[in-house]
Design a protein around this motif. Structure first.
Motif, short mmCIF file in Angstrom:
data_model
loop_
_atom_site.label_atom_id
_atom_site.label_comp_id
_atom_site.label_asym_id
_atom_site.label_seq_id
_atom_site.Cartn_x
_atom_site.Cartn_y
_atom_site.Cartn_z
N GLU A 263 78.02 -36.85 -46.51
CA GLU A 263 77.21 -35.84 -45.27
C GLU A 263 77.11 -34.30 -45.81
N GLN A 264 76.10 -33.65 -45.32
CA GLN A 264 75.90 -32.38 -45.80
C GLN A 264 76.01 -31.54 -44.75
N PRO A 265 76.43 -30.04 -44.79
CA PRO A 265 76.65 -29.23 -43.61
C PRO A 265 75.29 -29.16 -43.21
N ILE A 266 74.24 -28.96 -43.77
CA ILE A 266 72.85 -28.68 -43.38
C ILE A 266 72.35 -29.53 -42.47
N GLU A 267 72.78 -30.85 -42.44
CA GLU A 267 72.28 -32.07 -41.38
C GLU A 267 73.01 -31.62 -40.06
N VAL A 268 74.37 -31.17 -40.37
CA VAL A 268 75.21 -30.91 -38.93
C VAL A 268 74.61 -29.56 -38.27
N GLN B 211 80.69 -23.99 -52.98
CA GLN B 211 80.39 -23.36 -51.63
C GLN B 211 79.12 -22.49 -51.92
N GLY B 212 77.99 -23.26 -52.02
CA GLY B 212 76.76 -22.73 -52.29
C GLY B 212 76.14 -22.08 -51.25
N ALA B 213 74.91 -21.59 -51.36
CA ALA B 213 74.00 -20.88 -50.38
C ALA B 213 73.91 -21.83 -49.31
N GLU B 214 73.34 -23.13 -49.58
CA GLU B 214 72.54 -23.86 -48.49
C GLU B 214 73.91 -24.16 -47.62
N SER B 215 75.04 -24.57 -47.93
CA SER B 215 76.15 -25.10 -46.88
C SER B 215 76.61 -23.74 -46.45
N THR C 188 66.02 -39.64 -42.69
CA THR C 188 66.21 -39.18 -44.09
C THR C 188 67.12 -37.87 -43.81
N TYR C 189 66.77 -36.82 -44.19
CA TYR C 189 67.18 -35.39 -43.98
C TYR C 189 66.51 -34.71 -43.00
N ALA C 190 67.16 -33.62 -42.38
CA ALA C 190 66.84 -32.76 -41.41
C ALA C 190 65.76 -33.53 -40.41
N ASN C 191 66.57 -34.69 -39.81
CA ASN C 191 66.17 -35.41 -38.77
C ASN C 191 65.88 -34.71 -37.44
N SER C 192 66.77 -33.95 -37.15
CA SER C 192 66.58 -33.57 -35.76
C SER C 192 65.60 -32.71 -35.49
N PHE D 184 76.16 -39.77 -33.34
CA PHE D 184 77.29 -39.55 -32.65
C PHE D 184 78.28 -41.02 -32.27
N ASN D 185 79.46 -40.85 -32.41
CA ASN D 185 80.15 -42.14 -31.78
C ASN D 185 81.46 -41.42 -31.12
N LYS D 186 82.51 -42.26 -31.07
CA LYS D 186 83.53 -41.90 -30.27
C LYS D 186 84.40 -40.77 -31.21
N ASP D 187 84.27 -41.07 -32.42
CA ASP D 187 85.30 -39.98 -33.13
C ASP D 187 84.22 -38.54 -33.49
N GLY D 188 83.23 -38.63 -33.28
CA GLY D 188 82.43 -37.36 -33.53
C GLY D 188 81.02 -37.58 -34.18
N ILE D 189 80.82 -36.73 -34.99
CA ILE D 189 79.35 -37.09 -35.56
C ILE D 189 79.50 -37.36 -36.88
N ARG D 190 78.73 -38.40 -37.31
CA ARG D 190 78.24 -38.79 -38.64
C ARG D 190 77.04 -38.60 -38.87
N VAL D 191 76.65 -37.59 -39.78
CA VAL D 191 74.95 -37.34 -40.28
C VAL D 191 74.76 -38.39 -41.36
N ILE D 192 73.28 -38.80 -41.44
CA ILE D 192 72.93 -39.58 -42.49
C ILE D 192 73.09 -38.99 -43.71
N SER D 193 73.50 -39.89 -44.54
CA SER D 193 74.02 -39.59 -45.91
C SER D 193 72.69 -39.04 -46.96
N ASN D 194 73.09 -38.01 -47.77
CA ASN D 194 72.06 -37.63 -48.65
C ASN D 194 71.92 -38.59 -49.91
N LYS D 195 72.64 -39.53 -49.96
CA LYS D 195 72.91 -40.37 -50.90
C LYS D 195 71.89 -41.88 -50.58
N GLU D 196 71.73 -42.10 -49.45
CA GLU D 196 71.14 -43.48 -49.04
C GLU D 196 70.63 -43.10 -47.74
#
Length: 779
Positions: A693-698, A759-763, A630-634, A668-680
């Motif tokens: 994809e949201q900045p907080i996950e990265v 450009q909110g506080a979280e991001s 889901t979110y904040a997985n790491s 992670f894949n050969k193109d970089g990072i793709r974090v889990i969506s906040n939509k699904e």
């Protein structure tokens, strides 16, 4: 080889074309080499690929010169250590411009010998790997044959940028464009319409053509009323146009429309910004400007027209555009495929009314502007009146315009160009993104004397959104990180603000509320939402600040610890997975300063719960704590790593490493990072969905990678940390920047087809935490 291609493709034996390709026999001039600078790259570890850009260049007054300067500046800023860029400036005759040190060569396009000399130099110079030519037919009309021979003779890969693409060519013109395209490795145009013309009218292979929109500047969007006051325009509705003046601008179309517009808006003013084009002055004098001035007098509209007869510096120009209520583009050239002035107006969020040039028809839709017929002053007046009378429509168009134009920011243009370079040069060029300088402007702009505001509209704080404990806890962590790096005492008032906000949210029970409105009241949302995560984040922030006891004033530590003491007894009642991870993370930091057996027991209790979750859910190909990501997985593997570092229990370490390895394989894949969506969420046995994809996950991933790298010193963690940070800089699914270097803010997310421009506080805080983390590992 190129000459053979020319022969095969164009049958140069045909006497219609033979004279296009014959080498010149007279030799009276040569390209002028400017002394090389040594400060462009000091002691490079290996040879950098060198790109020679052939273009007009400032101080020459020319749209393409400005374009090239902006593009090169963006490339250097975005990829400064990846390749060298040198410039060959185009001149015609005795211009005698005094160039900056950027310019290494000068090509006099009026002399045929200069072309052959430059071709020979390029071929012999082992440093030059690639040639990028900014092409406008007028640049080379005096020595067209010499130019065509030049591109045939150059043995290095060439990419041509067509600034003009004319439809329905005759046979000879078509042959010239095809020749230029065939000897080039790639062709760049700025609109989809230009690409269609090249493919359909000229027969150019589609895979050779890249569409890279005309670049635009990111703008901080200063308050319009403030700017109007600065320029003496308070209370006026401002119409504007800008650019080098010539009859092709058809300014008289607007002048003829003004009397009708003035009827409904007597205080309207039309700004005509820009000097007369130097070539027009040279050949025709100021006749066109004088005609416009006479028209103003004849129509009696002197109060409503202002000529700004200057070539404005960029900051001044952008301010004029930002104070503009409606931008008017009245070009009378139906074949003008692109306009830099048009693009700049869009970047300043101007509602635009335009003639139907191809560029306008491509980017202006019902929700981004109005199109009217060439020279039709009546239609223009109707369009202006419609927008002036409808503030909501104008505002909607403004926001939609900004959303449409942001992908063409110069930073994004640089990314798109780098991909062309990479495709042509292969392993000779590997783009490395440059770290932006640290900028706290937007963080501070979002912070009041109460705390950091939750949301923003674009980059303007939205006080009506109120405040959250979540955002202020993260902001306190970010400011602690900055203070640890810089010892900047200006950070301390902000730290006090965020710490006091956390205390404001503390209840006598030891629990924290999360949501506070602009009137400083707790909102009903606190009763409708599970606040465990917010409580966990507060513990993380308090523990992190307390761990800096040797750096921060003692009053901060005392205040934070007093809050912690009230909150500690309630922590064992938290069972939410991520909330437990936040608590473990906070107590990990707290333990070194005020830790007791009680805090270690809380860490172990929560870590043991997570171990049981892992044992229950993990299976072959699913080494995780839950049946979904889901979110904040790491945070989850990082929490167990922290628990191991405190207690030394091997099981925590083993699960931390295995679960983190699993997560990295999913993101992670050969193109970089793709974090889990906040939509699904990603459920066990399903494919990942990456839209949203949201900045907080990265950011969380980067911080976890840092913790794992510090624990195990595996270079893989370090490499992935930098790969992940590049997501903010454009190495993502849309190849667009997420961090805005102009404002210091961070966009709120990567959607399916666009970036969320708020450009909110979280991001913003999430970006800063990531930026401060990678700063520790700069080479």
């Amino acid at each position: 080889m190129k000459n053979k291609i020319i022969s095969d493709q164009f049958n140069v034996g045909d006497n219609r074309y033979t004279d296009l390709f014959q080498p010149e026999t007279k030799h009276n001039n040569q390209a002028t080499k400017v002394e090389n600078r040594t400060d462009l790259m000091t002691d490079p570890p290996k040879k950098l690929a060198e790109i020679l850009v052939i273009t007009s260049y400032p101080p020459r007054v020319c749209g393409i010169a400005t374009y090239s300067k902006d593009l090169i500046a963006a490339l250097r800023k975005q990829f400064g250590t990846s390749f060298r860029i040198n410039i060959c400036a185009l001149e015609a005759g005795c211009s005698n411009h005094i160039y900056s040190d950027d310019v290494k060569y000068i090509l006099d396009t009026s002399k045929s010998q200069a072309f052959s000399k430059l071709a020979g130099y390029i071929n012999q110079n082992k440093q030059i790997d690639f040639v990028l030519i900014q092409h406008e037919f007028g640049f080379f009309h005096a020595q067209e044959k010499a130019f065509l021979q030049f591109i045939a003779d150059v043995e290095k890969p060439i990419s041509i940028v067509f600034h003009t693409v004319l439809p329905h060519p005759d046979e000879i013109f078509r042959a010239k464009v095809r020749l230029i395209s065939y000897v080039s490795e790639s062709v760049i145009v700025m609109t989809n319409r230009a690409s269609e013309i090249l493919v359909n009218d000229y027969g150019i292979a589609p895979d050779k053509v890249s569409v890279i929109a005309h670049g635009t500047h990111l703008v901080a969007h200063t308050d319009k009323d403030v700017l109007k006051k600065k320029y003496g325009l308070t209370g006026r509705k401002v119409l504007s146009t800008f650019g080098l003046l010539s009859s092709g601008k058809s300014i008289e179309t607007t002048l003829q429309a003004l009397p009708e517009i003035i009827k409904i808006s007597p205080d309207v003013i039309f700004l005509v910004i820009g000097k007369t084009h130097p070539e027009v002055v040279k050949n025709e004098g100021e006749g066109y400007r004088k005609m416009l001035e006479e028209t103003v007098k004849t129509l009696g509209i002197q109060h409503n027209v202002r000529f700004v007869n200057s070539y404005l510096a960029l900051p001044d120009l952008l301010e004029y555009l930002q104070l503009t209520d409606i931008y008017l583009f009245t070009s009378n050239d139906p074949n003008q495929i692109v306009s830099g002035t048009f693009a700049y107006a869009m970047s300043c969020a101007c509602p635009i009314i335009s003639t139907p040039i191809p560029h306008a028809k491509e980017v202006l839709t019902n929700d981004t502007g109005i199109i009217f017929d060439f020279g039709n002053s009546e239609q223009l007046a109707m369009g202006v009146k419609r927008l002036l009378e409808d503030d909501n429509l104008r505002e909607n168009i403004r926001l939609n315009t900004l959303q449409k134009i942001i992908p063409s920011a110069w930073e994004n243009s640089a990314i798109a160009h780098s991909k062309v370079f990479e495709k042509i040069l292969g392993e000779k060029i590997i783009p490395h993104y440059s770290l932006p300088s640290i900028n706290l402007d937007h963080l501070k702009k979002m912070t009041t004397d109460v705390g950091i505001i939750q949301f923003s509209k674009i980059n303007q704080p939205d006080l009506s959104s109120g405040y959250t404990l979540d955002d202020n806890a993260r902001a306190m962590i970010a400011m602690c990180m900055h203070y640890e790096m810089t010892a900047d005492n200006n950070d301390l008032p902000y730290l006090q603000t965020y710490l006091s906000f956390i205390q404001r949210c503390l209840l006598s029970s030891g629990r924290f509320e999360n949501y506070i409105d602009e009137n400083l009241h707790f909102t009903k949302q606190n009763r409708k939402t599970n606040l465990d995560d917010a409580n966990g984040r507060a513990i993380w922030a308090l523990g992190f600040l307390i761990s800096k006891e040797l750096l921060l004033p003692a009053t901060f530590i005392i205040q934070a610890n007093s809050i912690m003491q009230i909150a500690l007894p309630q922590l064992s009642e938290i069972y939410s997975t991520r909330a437990m991870a936040f608590v473990i993370k906070g107590l990990f930091y707290y333990q070194d300063t005020f830790g007791t057996k009680e805090t270690i027991q809380i860490i172990e209790k929560m870590a043991n719960r997570m171990v049981q979750m892992y044992k229950h859910e993990s299976a072959e190909n699913w080494e995780w704590f839950e049946s979904y990501l889901t979110y904040a997985n790491s945070l989850l593997p990082e929490a167990l790593l922290n628990a191991w570092l405190v207690t030394g229990k091997r099981i925590y370490k083993e699960i931390a490493v295995s679960s983190f390895r699993f997560l990295l394989l999913k993101t992670f894949n050969k193109d970089g990072i793709r974090v889990i969506s906040n939509k699904e969420w990603l459920h066990k046995g399903e494919e990942a969905y990456y839209v949203g994809e949201q900045p907080i996950e990265v950011s969380y991933t980067i911080m976890s990678l840092s913790k794992f790298y510090n624990a195990f010193e595996s270079k893989d963690y370090l490499e992935k940390m930098h790969i992940a940070f590049n997501w903010f800089l454009g190495k993502n699914r849309l190849c667009q920047i997420i961090y805005n270097p102009c404002t210091g803010g961070c966009y709120d997310g990567l959607e399916e087809h666009n970036v969320n421009l708020n450009q909110g506080a979280e991001s913003t805080v999430s970006y800063l935490m990531a930026r401060f983390t990678v700063e520790k590992y700069k080479a």
